[in-house]
Design a protein around this motif. Structure first.
Motif, PDB file in Angstrom:
ATOM      1  N   GLN A  79       8.556  78.462  -9.242  1.00 55.69           N
ATOM      2  CA  GLN A  79       9.991  78.625  -8.983  1.00 55.69           C
ATOM      3  C   GLN A  79      10.314  78.368  -7.517  1.00 55.69           C
ATOM      4  OE1 GLN A  79      12.638  80.001 -11.482  1.00 55.69           O
ATOM      5  NE2 GLN A  79      11.193  78.575 -12.406  1.00 55.69           N
TER       6      GLN A  79
ATOM      7  N   SER B  61      12.787  67.640   3.010  1.00 62.50           N
ATOM      8  CA  SER B  61      12.946  67.283   4.422  1.00 62.50           C
ATOM      9  C   SER B  61      14.417  67.161   4.794  1.00 62.50           C
ATOM     10  CB  SER B  61      12.210  65.976   4.706  1.00 62.50           C
ATOM     11  OG  SER B  61      12.779  64.930   3.947  1.00 62.50           O
ATOM     12  N   GLY B  62      15.269  66.916   3.802  1.00 65.94           N
ATOM     13  CA  GLY B  62      16.692  66.769   4.076  1.00 65.94           C
ATOM     14  C   GLY B  62      17.271  67.966   4.793  1.00 65.94           C
TER      15      GLY B  62
ATOM     16  N   MET C 121      11.135  75.104  -4.508  1.00 66.59           N
ATOM     17  CA  MET C 121      11.571  73.729  -4.317  1.00 66.59           C
ATOM     18  C   MET C 121      10.557  73.006  -3.449  1.00 66.59           C
ATOM     19  SD  MET C 121      15.545  74.669  -3.773  1.00 66.59           S
ATOM     20  CE  MET C 121      15.251  76.371  -3.346  1.00 66.59           C
TER      21      MET C 121
ATOM     22  N   ARG D 115       8.420  74.403 -11.570  1.00 65.75           N
ATOM     23  CA  ARG D 115       8.722  75.487 -12.494  1.00 65.75           C
ATOM     24  C   ARG D 115       7.747  76.657 -12.355  1.00 65.75           C
ATOM     25  NH1 ARG D 115      11.162  71.574 -16.085  1.00 65.75           N
ATOM     26  NH2 ARG D 115      13.324  72.246 -16.200  1.00 65.75           N
TER      27      ARG D 115
ATOM     28  N   ILE E  76      16.425  75.469   1.004  1.00 65.99           N
ATOM     29  CA  ILE E  76      16.110  74.070   1.199  1.00 65.99           C
ATOM     30  C   ILE E  76      16.183  73.426  -0.166  1.00 65.99           C
ATOM     31  CG2 ILE E  76      14.510  74.800   2.985  1.00 65.99           C
ATOM     32  CD1 ILE E  76      12.258  73.790   1.272  1.00 65.99           C
ATOM     33  N   GLY E  77      16.580  72.205  -0.225  1.00 61.82           N
ATOM     34  CA  GLY E  77      16.700  71.563  -1.532  1.00 61.82           C
ATOM     35  C   GLY E  77      15.360  71.076  -2.012  1.00 61.82           C
ATOM     36  N   GLY E  78      15.374  70.256  -3.030  1.00 62.40           N
ATOM     37  CA  GLY E  78      14.135  69.649  -3.477  1.00 62.40           C
ATOM     38  C   GLY E  78      13.930  69.776  -4.961  1.00 62.40           C
ATOM     39  N   GLU E  79      12.808  69.270  -5.400  1.00 64.83           N
ATOM     40  CA  GLU E  79      12.497  69.308  -6.816  1.00 64.83           C
ATOM     41  C   GLU E  79      12.014  70.701  -7.193  1.00 64.83           C
ATOM     42  OE1 GLU E  79       9.842  66.249  -7.972  1.00 64.83           O
ATOM     43  OE2 GLU E  79       9.455  67.118  -9.951  1.00 64.83           O
ATOM     44  N   LEU E  80      12.489  71.185  -8.330  1.00 63.94           N
ATOM     45  CA  LEU E  80      12.092  72.516  -8.777  1.00 63.94           C
ATOM     46  C   LEU E  80      10.703  72.472  -9.397  1.00 63.94           C
ATOM     47  CD1 LEU E  80      12.805  75.481  -9.292  1.00 63.94           C
ATOM     48  CD2 LEU E  80      13.752  74.799 -11.480  1.00 63.94           C
TER      49      LEU E  80
ATOM     50  N   LEU F 214      13.210  80.321  -5.256  1.00 63.53           N
ATOM     51  CA  LEU F 214      14.347  80.797  -6.038  1.00 63.53           C
ATOM     52  C   LEU F 214      14.264  82.295  -6.247  1.00 63.53           C
ATOM     53  CD1 LEU F 214      15.128  78.176  -8.795  1.00 63.53           C
ATOM     54  CD2 LEU F 214      16.076  78.468  -6.530  1.00 63.53           C
TER      55      LEU F 214
ATOM     56  N   PRO G   5       9.327  65.690  -1.156  1.00 59.19           N
ATOM     57  CA  PRO G   5       9.902  65.001   0.000  1.00 59.19           C
ATOM     58  C   PRO G   5      11.370  65.327   0.236  1.00 59.19           C
ATOM     59  CG  PRO G   5       8.736  63.450  -1.424  1.00 59.19           C
ATOM     60  CD  PRO G   5       8.806  64.740  -2.158  1.00 59.19           C
ATOM     61  N   LEU G   6      12.115  65.608  -0.824  1.00 56.56           N
ATOM     62  CA  LEU G   6      13.546  65.870  -0.649  1.00 56.56           C
ATOM     63  C   LEU G   6      13.794  67.066   0.260  1.00 56.56           C
ATOM     64  CD1 LEU G   6      15.050  65.279  -4.192  1.00 56.56           C
ATOM     65  CD2 LEU G   6      15.449  63.954  -2.125  1.00 56.56           C
TER      66      LEU G   6
END
Lengths: 259, 259
Positions: free
Chosen positions: B156, B164-165, B158, B153, B147-151, B131, B161-162
């Motif tokens: 900062q 990989s999308g 992402m 903290r 790339i998306g995913g869990e932040l 970020l 596993p998400l």
DNA sequence: GCGTTTTTGATCGTTTTTGAAAGAAACGCA
DNA sequence: TGCGTTTCTTTCAAAAACGATCAAAAACGC
């Protein structure tokens, strides 16, 4: 065993100062010196470090929280220009969020206002395409998932086909969407097709789709078509929405909340 | 704390320290010395070992739990600290980027320095999980894909596993990676397994993997294993890297650049 | 028992932290 | 505005903590 005034470690002391500033909103150097039993030089150094790390803002004689900065206050007014209305809409929307919900937060100023209300909601899982919303919750709050995608600079959101990568893997109970315009005939529209694409993807798979939009957006039509009204479950707006408009939407099965 | 008459074994002592840190949140070297009746040198060694195993975080005068570690303080110290070296490393890395390249930028302070150098490179396509890097290029510069995913903290970034999308849908010519530690035997390691997961995904599909790391990270081993050296094509570091280290890596086929 | 490895404690030079002092800047008040 | 007071920054030296190194001590394997 009683400790004979065991000295405090530096990082511990700084953390103490940080939380003090957070709680009190303002601290004074002299108070800190007396309470922490260290010299003012050390206090000043601590404040300097904390300021560099963005934890507080130094002022003559002490320090204040970042939120208390005059500068920021001005800024906040700007983002919330129609702030009273948008703030009320956000508050109304906030009531719709249940404990443990997973929610999607769209980009835009109204939804950003909602993000600010979620700083203590650690029970939630929040999915968003908005960098500003993520920044707002950078330090605390819900578990944050960002959808990927191309960065659209003007809105600071992630848009386009790549977003399907993450969006295809998650489900949200409630999606809070923004829009540039909404119109009885044309439905929802926004400026950028890529932005519209994302809104569509989200709306498709969210349990409930909640549109946040002030009445100024009513009957406005923008370039890119997002969706028809039947994709929307709830509209949260302000009291200036024409009554006929609300009535017409309710006839179509929408719930219309006036904040 | 009650002392047995007979001295205790080293692993037992370390376990004691570990649980103490966990319970108290913070411990001081001097306290440990008095209670455990061993020299400070031994205490320091214990803390060093426990830190390498990811059990705690050392601070000046003692140690804190991983949860307690003074978040940004750690990160921001790093951004300032060896900033001259990191800046040089970033500049050296920048030379590797060709016109029109698509590049991946990992999270971390060194790569963030590289991001700052790309504000005028509108010819590039930049993929990142950071970020901060995105914020750095929020106004101008390359086309940015997040790339998306869990932040996560603390960094900062992402992760998880998400990611990989999006990562499954893009290819980058060059990936610039950071690391918490690199070691001849153990390869690359970082603090968080989810972070490691992303680095692996990226390394797998990048045309060329370039590791940016100051020499202070050499022979440091962190908790989560990222990859072996054969996943890396180029290492950009500073002149303080032991010559034997560089030689050994070159023998393995890596290009080693000293900024 | 004996040689080897591991652990420990001591020492030394270095780095970090701290407190004090002096000059500069900001503040309050007339 | 001018002036006295408070607060800030800079600089320096002392103190505390640190990492590296080495030799003694302990544990280990045979």
């Amino acid at each position: 065993m009683i400790q004979p005034a065991s000295p405090i470690l530096a990082p511990q002391r700084r953390e103490l100062i940080r939380s003090l500033v957070k709680d009190e909103g303002i601290v004074r150097v002299e108070d800190l010196r007396q309470n922490l039993k260290v010299s003012v030089a050390t206090i000043r150094r601590d404040l300097e470090i904390l300021e560099e790390n963005g934890k507080l803002q130094r002022i003559h004689g002490g320090a204040v929280t970042m939120e208390n900065r005059l500068e920021e206050a001005v800024f906040d007014d700007k983002t919330n220009q129609a702030s009273t209305e948008k703030g009320r809409i956000a508050e109304e929307a906030c009531k719709l969020i249940g404990k443990g919900d997973s929610v999607y937060l769209d980009g835009g100023s109204t939804t950003l206002g909602l993000a600010r209300l979620l700083k203590d909601r650690t029970d939630l899982t929040l999915v968003t395409n908005s960098l500003r919303a993520a920044a707002e919750l950078a330090d605390s709050g819900p578990k944050v998932l960002l959808i990927g995608g191309e960065l659209r600079r003007i809105s600071q959101t992630m848009v386009g086909p790549l977003t399907s990568g993450v969006l295809g893997q998650v489900h949200v109970d409630k999606a809070f969407m923004g829009t540039m315009g909404f119109c009885l005939r044309s439905g929802l529209t926004t400026t950028d097709p890529n932005e519209a694409y994302v809104k569509n993807l989200v709306a498709d798979q969210a349990g409930q789709v909640i549109l946040l939009a002030d009445s100024g957006k009513a009957e406005k039509v923008s370039f890119a078509r997002v969706s028809d009204w039947d994709a929307i479950d709830v509209l949260v707006t302000d009291g200036n929405l024409p009554k006929l408009f609300a009535k017409s939407l309710r006839k179509r099965g929408l719930k219309v909340l006036l904040a």
